[in-house]
Scaffold this motif. Structure first.
Motif, PDB file in Angstrom:
ATOM      1  N   ALA A  34       0.982  -1.191   0.032  1.00  0.00           N
ATOM      2  CA  ALA A  34      -0.070  -0.100   0.088  1.00  0.00           C
ATOM      3  C   ALA A  34       0.871   1.457   0.009  1.00  0.00           C
ATOM      4  CB  ALA A  34      -1.079  -0.128   1.240  1.00  0.00           C
ATOM      5  N   ASP A  35       0.451   2.167  -0.741  1.00  0.00           N
ATOM      6  CA  ASP A  35       1.264   3.301  -0.995  1.00  0.00           C
ATOM      7  C   ASP A  35       0.337   4.471  -1.401  1.00  0.00           C
ATOM      8  OD1 ASP A  35       3.195   5.141  -2.070  1.00  0.00           O
ATOM      9  OD2 ASP A  35       3.246   4.230  -3.925  1.00  0.00           O
ATOM     10  N   HIS A  36      -0.230   5.300  -0.318  1.00  0.00           N
ATOM     11  CA  HIS A  36      -0.903   6.158  -0.621  1.00  0.00           C
ATOM     12  C   HIS A  36      -1.069   7.218   0.566  1.00  0.00           C
ATOM     13  CE1 HIS A  36      -3.113   3.356   1.778  1.00  0.00           C
ATOM     14  NE2 HIS A  36      -4.113   4.234   2.249  1.00  0.00           N
ATOM     15  N   VAL A  37      -1.909   8.377   0.507  1.00  0.00           N
ATOM     16  CA  VAL A  37      -2.058   9.091   1.508  1.00  0.00           C
ATOM     17  C   VAL A  37      -3.615   8.832   2.168  1.00  0.00           C
ATOM     18  CG1 VAL A  37      -2.260  11.599   2.155  1.00  0.00           C
ATOM     19  CG2 VAL A  37      -0.434  10.690   0.655  1.00  0.00           C
ATOM     20  N   ASN A  38      -3.575   8.734   3.493  1.00  0.00           N
ATOM     21  CA  ASN A  38      -4.888   8.313   3.876  1.00  0.00           C
ATOM     22  C   ASN A  38      -5.745   9.423   4.071  1.00  0.00           C
ATOM     23  OD1 ASN A  38      -4.415   9.575   6.443  1.00  0.00           O
ATOM     24  ND2 ASN A  38      -3.664   7.345   7.467  1.00  0.00           N
ATOM     25  N   SER A  39      -6.996   9.230   4.504  1.00  0.00           N
ATOM     26  CA  SER A  39      -8.028  10.221   4.815  1.00  0.00           C
ATOM     27  C   SER A  39      -7.500  11.192   5.829  1.00  0.00           C
ATOM     28  CB  SER A  39      -9.160   9.841   5.072  1.00  0.00           C
ATOM     29  OG  SER A  39      -9.287   9.099   6.361  1.00  0.00           O
ATOM     30  N   ARG A  40      -6.650  11.090   6.501  1.00  0.00           N
ATOM     31  CA  ARG A  40      -6.019  12.191   7.576  1.00  0.00           C
ATOM     32  C   ARG A  40      -4.943  12.805   7.089  1.00  0.00           C
ATOM     33  NH1 ARG A  40      -7.250   7.431  10.231  1.00  0.00           N
ATOM     34  NH2 ARG A  40      -4.960   6.805  10.424  1.00  0.00           N
ATOM     35  N   GLY A  41      -4.674  12.563   5.681  1.00  0.00           N
ATOM     36  CA  GLY A  41      -3.595  13.350   5.243  1.00  0.00           C
ATOM     37  C   GLY A  41      -2.097  12.478   5.482  1.00  0.00           C
ATOM     38  N   GLU A  42      -2.189  11.519   5.897  1.00  0.00           N
ATOM     39  CA  GLU A  42      -0.852  10.813   6.470  1.00  0.00           C
ATOM     40  C   GLU A  42      -0.244   9.770   5.409  1.00  0.00           C
ATOM     41  OE1 GLU A  42      -2.187  10.194  11.246  1.00  0.00           O
ATOM     42  OE2 GLU A  42      -2.684   8.760   9.734  1.00  0.00           O
ATOM     43  N   GLU A  43       0.996   9.926   5.292  1.00  0.00           N
ATOM     44  CA  GLU A  43       1.733   8.993   4.226  1.00  0.00           C
ATOM     45  C   GLU A  43       1.399   7.627   4.660  1.00  0.00           C
ATOM     46  OE1 GLU A  43       5.415   9.826   1.964  1.00  0.00           O
ATOM     47  OE2 GLU A  43       5.758   8.375   3.635  1.00  0.00           O
ATOM     48  N   VAL A  44       0.974   6.590   3.816  1.00  0.00           N
ATOM     49  CA  VAL A  44       0.914   5.048   4.226  1.00  0.00           C
ATOM     50  C   VAL A  44       1.910   4.579   3.059  1.00  0.00           C
ATOM     51  CG1 VAL A  44      -0.406   3.094   4.435  1.00  0.00           C
ATOM     52  CG2 VAL A  44      -1.331   5.352   5.090  1.00  0.00           C
ATOM     53  N   LEU A  45       3.040   4.097   3.645  1.00  0.00           N
ATOM     54  CA  LEU A  45       4.115   3.401   2.555  1.00  0.00           C
ATOM     55  C   LEU A  45       4.483   2.360   3.314  1.00  0.00           C
ATOM     56  CD1 LEU A  45       5.440   3.827  -0.144  1.00  0.00           C
ATOM     57  CD2 LEU A  45       7.151   5.236   1.035  1.00  0.00           C
ATOM     58  N   MET A  46       3.970   1.081   3.189  1.00  0.00           N
ATOM     59  CA  MET A  46       3.864  -0.083   4.094  1.00  0.00           C
ATOM     60  C   MET A  46       5.480  -0.541   4.042  1.00  0.00           C
ATOM     61  SD  MET A  46       1.548   0.253   6.240  1.00  0.00           S
ATOM     62  CE  MET A  46       1.606  -1.393   6.944  1.00  0.00           C
ATOM     63  N   ASN A  47       5.859  -0.641   2.774  1.00  0.00           N
ATOM     64  CA  ASN A  47       7.185  -1.519   2.792  1.00  0.00           C
ATOM     65  C   ASN A  47       7.943  -0.438   3.329  1.00  0.00           C
ATOM     66  OD1 ASN A  47       6.711  -3.703   1.209  1.00  0.00           O
ATOM     67  ND2 ASN A  47       6.410  -2.454  -0.677  1.00  0.00           N
ATOM     68  N   ARG A  48       7.892   0.625   3.658  1.00  0.00           N
ATOM     69  CA  ARG A  48       9.069   1.526   4.280  1.00  0.00           C
ATOM     70  C   ARG A  48       8.783   1.261   5.804  1.00  0.00           C
ATOM     71  NH1 ARG A  48       8.966   7.312   3.061  1.00  0.00           N
ATOM     72  NH2 ARG A  48      10.259   7.024   1.058  1.00  0.00           N
ATOM     73  N   ARG A  49       7.354   1.257   6.262  1.00  0.00           N
ATOM     74  CA  ARG A  49       7.123   1.276   7.489  1.00  0.00           C
ATOM     75  C   ARG A  49       7.521  -0.095   8.153  1.00  0.00           C
ATOM     76  NH1 ARG A  49       1.159   3.919   8.750  1.00  0.00           N
ATOM     77  NH2 ARG A  49       2.451   5.666   8.182  1.00  0.00           N
ATOM     78  N   SER A  50       7.259  -1.172   7.412  1.00  0.00           N
ATOM     79  CA  SER A  50       7.479  -2.512   8.046  1.00  0.00           C
ATOM     80  C   SER A  50       9.024  -2.918   8.020  1.00  0.00           C
ATOM     81  CB  SER A  50       6.740  -3.389   7.032  1.00  0.00           C
ATOM     82  OG  SER A  50       7.323  -3.522   5.840  1.00  0.00           O
ATOM     83  N   GLY A  51       9.923  -1.844   7.216  1.00  0.00           N
ATOM     84  CA  GLY A  51      11.174  -2.328   7.224  1.00  0.00           C
ATOM     85  C   GLY A  51      11.586  -3.391   6.125  1.00  0.00           C
ATOM     86  N   HIS A  52      10.561  -3.790   5.307  1.00  0.00           N
ATOM     87  CA  HIS A  52      10.896  -4.863   4.234  1.00  0.00           C
ATOM     88  C   HIS A  52      11.876  -4.086   3.261  1.00  0.00           C
ATOM     89  CE1 HIS A  52      10.430  -7.583   1.128  1.00  0.00           C
ATOM     90  NE2 HIS A  52       9.892  -6.788   0.039  1.00  0.00           N
TER      91      HIS A  52
END
Length: 185
Positions: A34-52
């Motif tokens: 997942a690579d998007h900006v959520n409804s709160r304007g927060e970046e969601v970049l799961m591969n970065r967040r998970s450390g993958h």
């Protein structure tokens, strides 16, 4: 004459029983892309967040230990666009090289939610913008594996209209390669 009956294979043509399997393993690994900006304007970049992205080699070694030979990875249109020029596709090329090192078959997701800043999915320019991205991804990955190149244009959560647009973009990128006389993946 009934043409629906099975016919023997031509010389050199594999018989159905000896045809290679579609996937290298029954179980498939996948990394949330997942690579998007959520409804709160927060970046969601799961591969970065998970450390993958930082642990690619470790993650792939674990898959190999478990006998998993097929994985899904995300190219990430938004992630590629927000990186320094060339860095996004360099990350994708590194991912492909490590997957090959571990004998992994990759099914590449081209678009999982987000679009780059300034891209409007409902504008007339969107299909051309997506086609340009798909073309860049296809060129980056065309010689990256030891088997056929596999793309999953979108993840189903995006919804049917986006899937159709993304499929058009993938095929536009491949047609562009063919029109230039290049081999398509």
């Amino acid at each position: 004459m009934n043409t629906d009956e099975p016919h023997p294979p031509e010389p050199g043509e594999p018989s159905p029983a000896s045809a290679a399997p579609l996937f290298r393993s029954f179980w498939m690994g996948g990394y949330e892309g997942a690579d998007h900006v959520n409804s709160r304007g927060e970046e969601v970049l799961m591969n970065r967040r998970s450390g993958h992205w930082e642990r690619l080699e470790e993650d792939y070694a674990l898959l190999a230990r478990f006998g998993i030979g097929t994985i899904r990875e995300s190219v990430g249109w938004r992630a590629c666009a927000m990186a320094e020029p060339g860095a996004g596709m360099a990350r994708v090329a590194r991912t492909a090289a490590l997957a090959r090192k571990f004998g992994l078959q990759v099914i590449w997701t081209l678009h999982h939610y987000g679009v780059p800043e300034g891209v409007d999915m409902f504008s007339r320019d969107f299909p051309a913008q997506l086609a340009e991205f798909c073309d860049e991804a296809a060129r980056t990955l065309k010689d990256s594996g030891d088997g056929p190149l596999s793309f999953q244009p979108v993840i189903v959560e995006d919804g049917p209209p986006d899937e159709l647009i993304a499929l058009g973009g993938v095929f536009a990128g491949l047609w562009k390669l063919q029109a230039e006389g290049q081999e398509t993946p």
